[in-house]
Design a protein around this motif. Sequence first.
Motif, PDB file in Angstrom:
ATOM      1  N   MET A   1      51.533 100.241  -3.483  1.00  0.00           N
ATOM      2  CA  MET A   1      52.617 101.106  -2.633  1.00  0.00           C
ATOM      3  C   MET A   1      51.525 101.993  -1.982  1.00  0.00           C
ATOM      4  O   MET A   1      50.511 102.954  -2.692  1.00  0.00           O
ATOM      5  CB  MET A   1      53.361 102.181  -3.859  1.00  0.00           C
ATOM      6  N   ILE A   2      51.667 101.933  -0.459  1.00  0.00           N
ATOM      7  CA  ILE A   2      50.547 102.852   0.267  1.00  0.00           C
ATOM      8  C   ILE A   2      51.380 103.886   0.805  1.00  0.00           C
ATOM      9  O   ILE A   2      52.274 103.924   1.546  1.00  0.00           O
ATOM     10  CB  ILE A   2      49.961 101.730   1.261  1.00  0.00           C
ATOM     11  N   LEU A   3      50.902 105.281   0.532  1.00  0.00           N
ATOM     12  CA  LEU A   3      51.390 106.479   1.080  1.00  0.00           C
ATOM     13  C   LEU A   3      50.429 107.050   1.968  1.00  0.00           C
ATOM     14  O   LEU A   3      49.160 107.278   1.407  1.00  0.00           O
ATOM     15  CB  LEU A   3      52.016 107.148  -0.049  1.00  0.00           C
ATOM     16  N   THR A   4      50.675 107.702   3.055  1.00  0.00           N
ATOM     17  CA  THR A   4      49.685 108.704   3.704  1.00  0.00           C
ATOM     18  C   THR A   4      50.348 109.924   4.022  1.00  0.00           C
ATOM     19  O   THR A   4      51.571 110.186   4.301  1.00  0.00           O
ATOM     20  CB  THR A   4      49.306 107.856   4.939  1.00  0.00           C
ATOM     21  N   GLN A  19      58.398 109.178   2.278  1.00  0.00           N
ATOM     22  CA  GLN A  19      58.052 107.785   2.300  1.00  0.00           C
ATOM     23  C   GLN A  19      58.700 106.864   1.091  1.00  0.00           C
ATOM     24  O   GLN A  19      58.785 105.707   1.199  1.00  0.00           O
ATOM     25  CB  GLN A  19      56.564 107.660   2.367  1.00  0.00           C
ATOM     26  N   ASP A  44      45.291 109.969  -6.022  1.00  0.00           N
ATOM     27  CA  ASP A  44      45.382 109.037  -4.908  1.00  0.00           C
ATOM     28  C   ASP A  44      45.417 109.812  -3.489  1.00  0.00           C
ATOM     29  O   ASP A  44      44.641 109.689  -2.606  1.00  0.00           O
ATOM     30  CB  ASP A  44      46.322 107.933  -5.131  1.00  0.00           C
TER      31      ASP A  44
END
Length: 115
Positions: A1-4, A19, A44
């Motif tokens: 899971m990529i969150l920014t 998100q 993270d």
Amino acid sequence: MILTLTASGGTPAEQVHDQIRGLITTGALAAGERLPSVRQLAGDLRVAPGTIAKVYKQLEEEQLVDTRIGSGTRVSRHASAISANVAHATRHLVDVAKRDGLDLDDVLQVIRVTW
């Protein structure tokens, strides 16, 4: 899971919530799939663990995730994804809107008027 996280995207909690909610409703996160622990995701993203705990609590209240002591937080079996057609059309709308220089508020206004 990529969150920014971005400086202009709202509070970190709002951004993480939006998100993760988006990943669930588009089907990118399936029912039963495990989310990172509060500590892991906070580390993270370099935010306070309380921020992530708040997001998970809100997602739980929206019945998008279930949290169980010992087994972590998982996408709820009650969470439903939108159809592939709606997800595709939404991605196309976002791409065109960004190309035309619109921001989210502009796009939401167009959707509201069209609806």
